[in-house]
Design a protein around this motif. Structure first.
Motif, PDB file in Angstrom:
ATOM      1  N   VAL A  69       0.826  -1.211   0.000  1.00 59.61           N
ATOM      2  CA  VAL A  69       0.000   0.000   0.000  1.00 59.61           C
ATOM      3  C   VAL A  69       0.862   1.263   0.000  1.00 59.61           C
ATOM      4  CG1 VAL A  69      -1.664   1.331   1.380  1.00 59.61           C
ATOM      5  CG2 VAL A  69      -2.056  -1.089   0.954  1.00 59.61           C
ATOM      6  N   TRP A  70       2.032   1.206   0.635  1.00 59.55           N
ATOM      7  CA  TRP A  70       2.913   2.383   0.647  1.00 59.55           C
ATOM      8  C   TRP A  70       3.440   2.703  -0.755  1.00 59.55           C
ATOM      9  CZ3 TRP A  70       2.458   5.779   4.185  1.00 59.55           C
ATOM     10  CH2 TRP A  70       2.082   5.393   5.471  1.00 59.55           C
ATOM     11  N   GLY A  71       3.392   1.743  -1.656  1.00 62.15           N
ATOM     12  CA  GLY A  71       3.828   1.980  -3.028  1.00 62.15           C
ATOM     13  C   GLY A  71       2.723   2.492  -3.945  1.00 62.15           C
ATOM     14  N   MET A  72       1.576   2.830  -3.366  1.00 61.74           N
ATOM     15  CA  MET A  72       0.426   3.272  -4.151  1.00 61.74           C
ATOM     16  C   MET A  72       0.741   4.434  -5.107  1.00 61.74           C
ATOM     17  SD  MET A  72      -2.746   2.645  -4.869  1.00 61.74           S
ATOM     18  CE  MET A  72      -3.240   1.575  -3.558  1.00 61.74           C
ATOM     19  N   PRO A  73       1.495   5.458  -4.704  1.00 60.75           N
ATOM     20  CA  PRO A  73       1.762   6.550  -5.658  1.00 60.75           C
ATOM     21  C   PRO A  73       2.459   6.064  -6.929  1.00 60.75           C
ATOM     22  CG  PRO A  73       2.435   7.203  -3.457  1.00 60.75           C
ATOM     23  CD  PRO A  73       2.076   5.742  -3.398  1.00 60.75           C
ATOM     24  N   PHE A  74       3.381   5.125  -6.796  1.00 61.96           N
ATOM     25  CA  PHE A  74       4.091   4.609  -7.972  1.00 61.96           C
ATOM     26  C   PHE A  74       3.142   3.849  -8.885  1.00 61.96           C
ATOM     27  CE2 PHE A  74       7.393   4.524  -4.540  1.00 61.96           C
ATOM     28  CZ  PHE A  74       8.048   5.673  -4.955  1.00 61.96           C
ATOM     29  N   LEU A  75       2.273   3.050  -8.296  1.00 62.92           N
ATOM     30  CA  LEU A  75       1.299   2.295  -9.084  1.00 62.92           C
ATOM     31  C   LEU A  75       0.378   3.246  -9.847  1.00 62.92           C
ATOM     32  CD1 LEU A  75       0.020  -0.448  -9.817  1.00 62.92           C
ATOM     33  CD2 LEU A  75      -1.428  -0.177  -7.793  1.00 62.92           C
ATOM     34  N   LEU A  76      -0.099   4.266  -9.152  1.00 63.90           N
ATOM     35  CA  LEU A  76      -0.997   5.217  -9.800  1.00 63.90           C
ATOM     36  C   LEU A  76      -0.293   6.008 -10.901  1.00 63.90           C
ATOM     37  CD1 LEU A  76      -2.982   6.444  -6.671  1.00 63.90           C
ATOM     38  CD2 LEU A  76      -3.712   4.800  -8.409  1.00 63.90           C
ATOM     39  N   LEU A  77       0.969   6.338 -10.691  1.00 59.38           N
ATOM     40  CA  LEU A  77       1.730   7.026 -11.738  1.00 59.38           C
ATOM     41  C   LEU A  77       1.860   6.151 -12.981  1.00 59.38           C
ATOM     42  CD1 LEU A  77       4.546   8.813  -9.710  1.00 59.38           C
ATOM     43  CD2 LEU A  77       2.678   9.901 -10.981  1.00 59.38           C
ATOM     44  N   THR A  78       2.078   4.860 -12.779  1.00 55.18           N
ATOM     45  CA  THR A  78       2.150   3.981 -13.957  1.00 55.18           C
ATOM     46  C   THR A  78       0.807   3.933 -14.677  1.00 55.18           C
ATOM     47  OG1 THR A  78       1.653   1.927 -12.753  1.00 55.18           O
ATOM     48  CG2 THR A  78       3.987   2.543 -12.960  1.00 55.18           C
ATOM     49  N   PHE A  79      -0.303   3.980 -13.921  1.00 54.87           N
ATOM     50  CA  PHE A  79      -1.628   4.019 -14.552  1.00 54.87           C
ATOM     51  C   PHE A  79      -1.789   5.288 -15.387  1.00 54.87           C
ATOM     52  CE2 PHE A  79      -4.014   1.313 -11.142  1.00 54.87           C
ATOM     53  CZ  PHE A  79      -3.427   0.179 -11.638  1.00 54.87           C
ATOM     54  N   VAL A  80      -1.400   6.424 -14.804  1.00 57.58           N
ATOM     55  CA  VAL A  80      -1.553   7.710 -15.499  1.00 57.58           C
ATOM     56  C   VAL A  80      -0.779   7.706 -16.813  1.00 57.58           C
ATOM     57  CG1 VAL A  80      -0.960  10.174 -15.420  1.00 57.58           C
ATOM     58  CG2 VAL A  80      -2.014   9.076 -13.425  1.00 57.58           C
ATOM     59  N   PHE A  81       0.503   7.354 -16.733  1.00 57.98           N
ATOM     60  CA  PHE A  81       1.346   7.483 -17.922  1.00 57.98           C
ATOM     61  C   PHE A  81       1.121   6.364 -18.935  1.00 57.98           C
ATOM     62  CE2 PHE A  81       3.741  10.168 -14.874  1.00 57.98           C
ATOM     63  CZ  PHE A  81       3.548  11.367 -15.545  1.00 57.98           C
ATOM     64  N   SER A  82       0.710   5.183 -18.480  1.00 54.87           N
ATOM     65  CA  SER A  82       0.360   4.149 -19.462  1.00 54.87           C
ATOM     66  C   SER A  82      -0.923   4.549 -20.184  1.00 54.87           C
ATOM     67  CB  SER A  82       0.222   2.775 -18.812  1.00 54.87           C
ATOM     68  OG  SER A  82      -0.883   2.728 -17.936  1.00 54.87           O
ATOM     69  N   SER A  83      -1.846   5.208 -19.476  1.00 54.68           N
ATOM     70  CA  SER A  83      -3.070   5.694 -20.109  1.00 54.68           C
ATOM     71  C   SER A  83      -2.759   6.814 -21.100  1.00 54.68           C
ATOM     72  CB  SER A  83      -4.055   6.190 -19.054  1.00 54.68           C
ATOM     73  OG  SER A  83      -4.515   5.114 -18.271  1.00 54.68           O
ATOM     74  N   PHE A  84      -1.794   7.666 -20.767  1.00 47.97           N
ATOM     75  CA  PHE A  84      -1.335   8.700 -21.705  1.00 47.97           C
ATOM     76  C   PHE A  84      -0.851   8.036 -22.996  1.00 47.97           C
ATOM     77  CE2 PHE A  84       2.668  10.631 -23.247  1.00 47.97           C
ATOM     78  CZ  PHE A  84       2.171  11.801 -23.803  1.00 47.97           C
ATOM     79  N   CYS A  85       0.007   7.031 -22.853  1.00 48.25           N
ATOM     80  CA  CYS A  85       0.539   6.331 -24.034  1.00 48.25           C
ATOM     81  C   CYS A  85      -0.578   5.688 -24.838  1.00 48.25           C
ATOM     82  CB  CYS A  85       1.559   5.274 -23.612  1.00 48.25           C
ATOM     83  SG  CYS A  85       3.086   5.946 -22.932  1.00 48.25           S
ATOM     84  N   ARG A  86      -1.485   5.013 -24.159  1.00 46.78           N
ATOM     85  CA  ARG A  86      -2.578   4.332 -24.863  1.00 46.78           C
ATOM     86  C   ARG A  86      -3.496   5.323 -25.562  1.00 46.78           C
ATOM     87  NH1 ARG A  86      -2.244   0.734 -20.041  1.00 46.78           N
ATOM     88  NH2 ARG A  86      -1.225  -1.138 -20.824  1.00 46.78           N
ATOM     89  N   GLY A  87      -3.715   6.482 -24.924  1.00 44.47           N
ATOM     90  CA  GLY A  87      -4.527   7.524 -25.553  1.00 44.47           C
ATOM     91  C   GLY A  87      -3.915   8.032 -26.840  1.00 44.47           C
ATOM     92  N   LEU A  88      -2.594   7.975 -26.918  1.00 39.92           N
ATOM     93  CA  LEU A  88      -1.887   8.368 -28.143  1.00 39.92           C
ATOM     94  C   LEU A  88      -1.866   7.240 -29.177  1.00 39.92           C
ATOM     95  CD1 LEU A  88       1.254  10.218 -26.691  1.00 39.92           C
ATOM     96  CD2 LEU A  88      -0.889  11.221 -27.533  1.00 39.92           C
TER      97      LEU A  88
END
Length: 192
Positions: A69-88
């Motif tokens: 759970v302490w690694g949650m920010p890293f997991l969410l960042l990967t979601f954000v930027f993978s979604s950015f890539c997929r949106g492109l």
């Protein structure tokens, strides 16, 4: 995950300078969602008890999830930027970075769980720590992809521009149902 929707819409409409604003909104959600996850840590034992987990497994599950759970920010960042890539329309970058993270996680699992290469044998918490470290490395790689010169030249990804209230509302109108759907689906799988 709503980032991919807004990035794809902005790209398709030729409004490429909007893309960084949608990413910025999702980046504002990362610390809020992480704080919510962290505040739930004290209730982790009660949540685990809902699943009637065997008593001998509970301490291992608690130690694993407490670290994860302490690694949650890293997991969410990967979601954000993978979604950015997929949106492109870039499906390759998320695939490659996921594979990199899996390999790093596997290697670190061996090192941290069993205590190789001078590391202490950490057991189950070591497995969780390996996952957090691998996810953190993937997050850093995603940030590098987002900020690369080609993306900055096209989308202005290095410009810090805060979104308007109406953009935030629009984002949440789409993002909250997507997030709720994702949460319900995962809860259903856990209960099954």
């Amino acid at each position: 995950t709503a980032v991919s929707t807004f990035v794809a819409q902005a790209l398709g409409a030729g409004r490429v300078q909007e893309i960084r604003r949608w990413v910025m909104i999702s980046l504002l959600v990362v610390p809020i969602a992480s704080l919510i996850a962290w505040t739930g840590l004290p209730w982790l034992p009660q949540a685990i008890s809902l699943f009637q987990t065997r008593a001998e497994v509970v301490p291992h599950l608690l130690s694993y999830l407490s670290v994860l759970v302490w690694g949650m920010p890293f997991l969410l960042l990967t979601f954000v930027f993978s979604s950015f890539c997929r949106g492109l329309g870039d499906m390759i970058t998320p695939m490659v970075l996921t594979l990199v993270a899996i390999v790093i996680n596997a290697v670190l699992d061996i090192i941290l769980v069993f205590g190789y290469l001078g590391a202490p044998a950490m057991g189950v918490p070591g497995a969780a720590l390996a996952s957090v470290i691998a996810t953190a490395i993937a997050a850093v790689l995603y940030v590098a992809v987002y900020l690369k010169p080609a993306h900055h030249a096209t989308f202005g990804t290095r410009i810090m521009e805060f979104p308007t209230v109406s953009e935030i509302k629009r984002f949440l109108t789409v993002g909250v149902p997507i997030g709720a759907s994702w949460a319900f689906e995962n809860l259903a799988w856990m209960f099954m």
